[in-house]
Write an enzyme that holds these catalytic residues in place. Structure first.
Site, mmCIF file in Angstrom:
data_model
loop_
_atom_site.group_PDB
_atom_site.id
_atom_site.type_symbol
_atom_site.label_atom_id
_atom_site.label_comp_id
_atom_site.label_asym_id
_atom_site.label_seq_id
_atom_site.Cartn_x
_atom_site.Cartn_y
_atom_site.Cartn_z
ATOM 1 N N CYS A 63 70.595 29.910 -13.484
ATOM 2 C CA CYS A 63 71.081 28.653 -14.076
ATOM 3 C C CYS A 63 71.851 27.825 -13.052
ATOM 4 O O CYS A 63 72.954 28.195 -12.645
ATOM 5 C CB CYS A 63 71.972 29.003 -15.271
ATOM 6 S SG CYS A 63 72.943 27.655 -15.938
ATOM 7 N N CYS A 78 75.284 26.619 -14.195
ATOM 8 C CA CYS A 78 76.244 27.729 -14.219
ATOM 9 C C CYS A 78 76.918 27.875 -12.844
ATOM 10 O O CYS A 78 78.119 28.140 -12.763
ATOM 11 C CB CYS A 78 75.570 29.041 -14.594
ATOM 12 S SG CYS A 78 74.905 29.061 -16.270
#
Length: 109
Positions: free
Chosen positions: A33, A36
């Site tokens: 991600c 993230c």
């Protein structure tokens, strides 16, 4: 109390989150991600800022399906605030430092 981010798994969830004497900010993330990765510094900053009154834990979603299902994580990054075993608040998606801190402040006693 700890002022760092604690990495946990499904097996540690009950002890580190549900039985915590402090409110807990749960940060759900994934290695694949991109947003993230952008949140890492912000989450670390939150742990350092609120460490005296809030436990900050992170959990990778892919190897921890039990907690991900329990907390209805539909996208990452995701944040949950849990206190005394109860879910107080939830938000998903990358957010800036100010928004994260406001999210935390609005749910800390």
């Amino acid at each position: 109390m700890s002022t760092g981010v604690i990495t946990i798994t499904d097996t540690e969830f009950e002890t580190e989150v549900l039985k915590s004497e402090q409110p807990v900010l749960l940060y759900f993330w994934a290695s694949w991600c991109g947003p993230c990765k952008l949140m890492t510094m912000t989450v670390n900053n939150a742990a350092n800022t609120y460490g005296d009154r809030l436990k900050v834990v992170k959990m990778e979603v892919d190897p921890n399906p039990t907690t991900v299902k329990q907390y209805q994580i539909e996208g990452v990054p995701a944040f949950r605030i849990v206190q005394d075993g109860q879910l107080l608040a939830a938000t998903e998606g990358a957010i800036g430092k100010d928004k994260l801190f406001n999210f935390i402040d609005s749910h800390l006693n």
